[in-house]
Design a protein around this motif. Structure first.
Motif, mmCIF file in Angstrom:
data_model
loop_
_atom_site.group_PDB
_atom_site.id
_atom_site.type_symbol
_atom_site.label_atom_id
_atom_site.label_comp_id
_atom_site.label_asym_id
_atom_site.label_seq_id
_atom_site.Cartn_x
_atom_site.Cartn_y
_atom_site.Cartn_z
ATOM 1 N N ILE A 134 -1.658 7.111 2.615
ATOM 2 C CA ILE A 134 -2.453 6.121 1.887
ATOM 3 C C ILE A 134 -3.934 6.432 2.008
ATOM 4 C CG2 ILE A 134 -3.112 3.677 1.817
ATOM 5 C CD1 ILE A 134 -0.256 3.076 2.882
ATOM 6 N N MET A 184 0.830 5.578 6.561
ATOM 7 C CA MET A 184 -0.528 5.091 6.365
ATOM 8 C C MET A 184 -1.495 6.251 6.185
ATOM 9 S SD MET A 184 -0.493 1.806 6.275
ATOM 10 C CE MET A 184 -2.242 1.471 6.460
ATOM 11 N N GLU A 231 -4.938 9.519 0.038
ATOM 12 C CA GLU A 231 -4.885 9.237 -1.397
ATOM 13 C C GLU A 231 -6.124 8.438 -1.838
ATOM 14 O OE1 GLU A 231 -3.389 9.143 -5.297
ATOM 15 O OE2 GLU A 231 -2.666 10.280 -3.555
ATOM 16 N N LEU A 246 0.833 -1.204 0.000
ATOM 17 C CA LEU A 246 0.000 0.000 0.000
ATOM 18 C C LEU A 246 0.869 1.256 0.000
ATOM 19 C CD1 LEU A 246 -2.800 -1.015 2.531
ATOM 20 C CD2 LEU A 246 -3.100 -0.605 0.090
ATOM 21 N N LYS A 247 1.930 1.222 0.799
ATOM 22 C CA LYS A 247 2.822 2.376 0.830
ATOM 23 C C LYS A 247 3.497 2.593 -0.520
ATOM 24 C CE LYS A 247 3.968 2.614 5.746
ATOM 25 N NZ LYS A 247 5.047 2.495 6.760
ATOM 26 N N TYR A 260 0.587 3.964 -2.917
ATOM 27 C CA TYR A 260 -0.191 5.179 -2.629
ATOM 28 C C TYR A 260 0.550 6.242 -1.816
ATOM 29 C CZ TYR A 260 -4.145 2.286 -4.083
ATOM 30 O OH TYR A 260 -4.999 1.475 -4.786
ATOM 31 N N ALA A 261 1.609 5.867 -1.116
ATOM 32 C CA ALA A 261 2.274 6.829 -0.233
ATOM 33 C C ALA A 261 3.608 7.260 -0.827
ATOM 34 C CB ALA A 261 2.493 6.212 1.146
#
Length: 293
Positions: free
Chosen positions: A283, A280, A286, A214-215, A218-219
């Motif tokens: 994330i 997080m 986003e 996820l990071k 999206y991060a």
């Protein structure tokens, strides 16, 4: 261990949970991350059998919530305690233990020691601090030695020391007994330690993956360069989402390799730099456009 298909729940015209699918393996720590009203607690209430879905199926080791055997696998820590404030900790736990067949007294004593509530067992539950009550709640939920523990916002309002103690003991229990944990949380550091994260918004799962994936997706990491002068900072061409303020420039980057390239490029012009990994929080913003509260 737990498989959910097309799970749906409406309250009036509003879809609180909207056709979600889950697949959870034994021993995992699963985090449901979302703001208030995202559908996390409604999902947990259906998975624990407290709410009946409008549609979809739930299977835990081949059992459905309507079967008595289903609840034998579960331990649940609710947002609001179910214990009697007028009774002592010991009396509350003794009453809870009678609900289960062959409850192991030694295991109960061990839990009380691990969560450091053995010293307050003769105090009335209602006289305890919020952190003490929460630790008692968790011990109650574990008396039957469940295979799957649900924690619905377990750390809300607790100090960092209490949160740390709770997670130290739960990590130990996961290691010793293969305990599976499903967590709903507002605390990003708790989601950060999960094996798998489901991000919920408006009753839907908008993303599900490992924290690292996820990071990566999206991060964005950020590199802040502190230039020797404002004029040097002004000479840098900015890309979309980059920011400039006085003598510093903050740049969104994808990797530390890119950070090193930029540091080397401007090393004669800068006095310092700061490299920060994506979080997080990034994330969540986003995916939903809202910062988690």
């Amino acid at each position: 261990m737990l498989e959910v298909k097309n799970l749906t729940k409406h309250f009036g015209a509003k879809a609180a949970v909207d056709h979600i699918d889950l697949k959870i393996e034994k021993g995992q720590l699963i985090a449901f991350l979302g703001h208030n009203g995202a559908g996390k607690s409604t999902t947990i209430n259906m998975l624990t059998g407290l709410l009946t879905p409008d549609a979809g199926s739930i299977s835990l080791e081949g059992h459905q919530p309507s079967e008595n055997q289903y609840t034998h696998y579960l331990g649940v820590v609710f947002q609001d305690s179910v214990l009697d404030k007028q009774l002592t900790v010991a009396k509350n736990l003794a009453i809870a233990a009678k609900l289960y067949r062959n409850c192991d007294e030694q295991f109960c004593d061990s839990l009380m020691q691990k969560f450091e509530i053995d010293r307050i067992k003769n105090q009335k539950y209602g006289s305890l601090s919020g952190g003490q009550r929460r630790r008692v709640d968790i011990v109650r939920s574990l008396l039957s030695q469940p295979e799957l523990l649900f924690l619905d916002e377990p750390s809300t309002g607790l100090d960092i020391q209490t949160r740390k103690k709770i997670w130290e003991v739960l990590a130990e229990l996961r290691q010793e007994y293969g305990l599976t944990i499903i967590l709903t949380t507002h605390y990003l550091e708790e989601a950060n330690q999960a094996d798998w994260v489901y991000v919920m918004d408006k009753g839907k799962i908008v993303a599900s993956d490992t924290v690292d994936n996820l990071k990566a997706k999206y991060a964005k990491n950020t590199l802040t360069l502190f230039f020797k002068s404002e004029s040097l900072a002004q000479s840098i061409s900015l890309r979309e989402n980059d920011q400039r303020a006085e003598n510093k420039v903050t740049i969104k980057i994808a990797s530390y390799q890119e950070a090193l390239q930029l540091i080397n490029r401007y090393q004669k012009d800068i006095v310092d730099f700061e490299y920060v990994h994506g979080t997080m929080d990034d994330i969540f913003i986003e995916l939903t456009g809202k910062e988690i509260k």
